[in-house]
Design a protein around this motif. Structure first.
Motif, PDB file in Angstrom:
ATOM      1  N   VAL A  64       0.867  -1.179   0.000  1.00 27.83           N
ATOM      2  CA  VAL A  64       0.000   0.000   0.000  1.00 27.83           C
ATOM      3  C   VAL A  64       0.901   1.226   0.000  1.00 27.83           C
ATOM      4  O   VAL A  64       2.038   1.170   0.474  1.00 27.83           O
ATOM      5  N   PRO A  67      -0.694   8.544  -0.426  1.00 29.40           N
ATOM      6  CA  PRO A  67      -1.500   9.008  -1.565  1.00 29.40           C
ATOM      7  C   PRO A  67      -0.707   9.558  -2.744  1.00 29.40           C
ATOM      8  O   PRO A  67      -0.996   9.240  -3.887  1.00 29.40           O
ATOM      9  N   ARG A  90      -7.984  11.852   4.708  1.00 29.38           N
ATOM     10  CA  ARG A  90      -8.273  10.786   3.749  1.00 29.38           C
ATOM     11  C   ARG A  90      -8.395   9.441   4.462  1.00 29.38           C
ATOM     12  O   ARG A  90      -7.683   9.159   5.434  1.00 29.38           O
ATOM     13  N   LYS A  91      -9.287   8.612   3.944  1.00 34.67           N
ATOM     14  CA  LYS A  91      -9.544   7.312   4.569  1.00 34.67           C
ATOM     15  C   LYS A  91      -8.297   6.436   4.589  1.00 34.67           C
ATOM     16  O   LYS A  91      -8.023   5.754   5.589  1.00 34.67           O
ATOM     17  N   ASP A  92      -7.521   6.451   3.495  1.00 29.78           N
ATOM     18  CA  ASP A  92      -6.334   5.600   3.442  1.00 29.78           C
ATOM     19  C   ASP A  92      -5.240   6.100   4.383  1.00 29.78           C
ATOM     20  O   ASP A  92      -4.496   5.303   4.974  1.00 29.78           O
ATOM     21  N   ALA A  95      -6.216   5.153   7.853  1.00 29.40           N
ATOM     22  CA  ALA A  95      -5.987   3.719   8.061  1.00 29.40           C
ATOM     23  C   ALA A  95      -4.524   3.439   8.387  1.00 29.40           C
ATOM     24  O   ALA A  95      -4.218   2.596   9.245  1.00 29.40           O
ATOM     25  N   LEU A  96      -3.604   4.138   7.721  1.00 31.44           N
ATOM     26  CA  LEU A  96      -2.178   3.968   8.020  1.00 31.44           C
ATOM     27  C   LEU A  96      -1.865   4.399   9.454  1.00 31.44           C
ATOM     28  O   LEU A  96      -1.045   3.780  10.142  1.00 31.44           O
ATOM     29  N   ASN A 214      -6.613  -4.481   8.959  1.00 29.61           N
ATOM     30  CA  ASN A 214      -7.304  -3.228   8.663  1.00 29.61           C
ATOM     31  C   ASN A 214      -7.944  -3.355   7.281  1.00 29.61           C
ATOM     32  O   ASN A 214      -7.248  -3.447   6.267  1.00 29.61           O
ATOM     33  N   VAL A 216      -9.493  -1.313   5.312  1.00 25.23           N
ATOM     34  CA  VAL A 216      -9.219  -0.255   4.333  1.00 25.23           C
ATOM     35  C   VAL A 216      -7.885  -0.504   3.643  1.00 25.23           C
ATOM     36  O   VAL A 216      -7.760  -0.366   2.416  1.00 25.23           O
ATOM     37  N   LEU A 217      -6.869  -0.867   4.415  1.00 24.60           N
ATOM     38  CA  LEU A 217      -5.556  -1.125   3.823  1.00 24.60           C
ATOM     39  C   LEU A 217      -5.581  -2.372   2.948  1.00 24.60           C
ATOM     40  O   LEU A 217      -4.995  -2.389   1.860  1.00 24.60           O
ATOM     41  N   GLU A 219      -8.021  -3.559   1.289  1.00 26.37           N
ATOM     42  CA  GLU A 219      -8.744  -3.269   0.042  1.00 26.37           C
ATOM     43  C   GLU A 219      -7.863  -2.538  -0.966  1.00 26.37           C
ATOM     44  O   GLU A 219      -8.119  -2.580  -2.168  1.00 26.37           O
ATOM     45  N   GLN A 220      -6.825  -1.850  -0.486  1.00 28.87           N
ATOM     46  CA  GLN A 220      -5.937  -1.114  -1.395  1.00 28.87           C
ATOM     47  C   GLN A 220      -5.019  -2.029  -2.190  1.00 28.87           C
ATOM     48  O   GLN A 220      -4.483  -1.627  -3.221  1.00 28.87           O
TER      49      GLN A 220
END
Length: 255
Positions: A64, A67, A90-92, A95-96, A214, A216-217, A219-220
């Protein structure tokens, strides 16, 4: 004169055949050398089992990224790249932070953007005249440092450490070789090494990568697995001083 020209044309196919035979003969001689007998699937297994434990050798789709490209962490990054236009984080990025990979001091200073500094450095000019933007200081946590890697732009002629990809790469399990190319040397390039392109199987190691919990991570990640749950990648190995190893940019076909 016409006869001479016609005769010259008639020799071209023959010359092409001769050159083709010479190249083919060279490849045959190379394939009969002891070097080829030395590359076995078990040797590749040994090499990749070790190499794929190192973060810089993980397939990029198991990583991941922050951005936008920027400086190598820890360092300042544009606050705008960490936020939505609404002003929310930002969501990502959140998440980090939540996964314990980075900490961020938002709006901790001002200065030229990473892109402006990079362009100025590449052009040999001064970035001090570039407009100031809000900056936030991003730092790696001890956990984040274990998974972190920084990928500079491909060209070695560009400034390093200023505008690359900040990535966090998951641990993976190596699943073995599917097939590999008989080692060859292309006579038309400047790579002095024999090379072999290897297709291998791998999957994420959830147990050794806690941040995969996590959602969100996870899904990246650009993971494409077949029905057997294994992903596939190709990697280039090179013979250097009679030893097979990964070369520079091993995920790029280099002939």
């Amino acid at each position: 004169m016409v006869g001479i020209l016609e005769g010259s044309k008639s020799q071209c196919p023959r010359l092409g055949n001769i050159v083709g035979r010479i190249v083919a003969g060279a490849l045959i001689l190379m394939s009969c050398s002891p070097v080829f007998a030395q590359l076995k699937e078990s040797d590749i297994d040994t090499l990749l089992t070790t190499a794929l434990t190192e973060t810089q050798n993980i397939p990029v789709n198991a990583c991941v990224s922050m951005p936008n490209p920027g400086v190598k962490l820890p360092g300042n990054t544009e606050t705008a790249s960490l936020m939505y236009p609404s002003g929310d984080i930002r969501k990502d990025v959140a998440a980090l932070i939540d996964a314990g990979l980075i900490t961020v001091k938002f709006n901790s200073g001002e200065g030229a953007s990473a892109l402006a500094v990079f362009k100025a450095k590449a052009a040999g000019t001064d970035s001090s005249t570039s407009p100031n933007v809000a900056l936030s200081y991003v730092e790696l946590t001890p956990l984040g440092n274990k998974f972190y890697r920084y990928d500079d732009p491909k060209s070695g002629h560009l400034p390093q450490g200023l505008y690359g990809a900040n990535r966090f790469c998951a641990h993976i399990q190596y699943g073995g070789v599917e097939k590999y190319m008989k080692p060859l040397k292309n006579p038309y390039d400047d790579n002095p090494h024999l090379v072999s392109w290897v297709n291998f199987k791998w999957k994420l190691d959830q147990h050794k990568t806690p941040w995969l919990n996590n959602a969100v991570l996870k899904e990246q990640l650009s993971i494409y697995s077949d029905k057997d749950s294994w992903s596939r990648s190709g990697i280039l190995i090179e013979l250097n001083d009679d030893k097979w190893e990964l070369g520079n940019e091993p995920y790029t076909i280099r002939w």
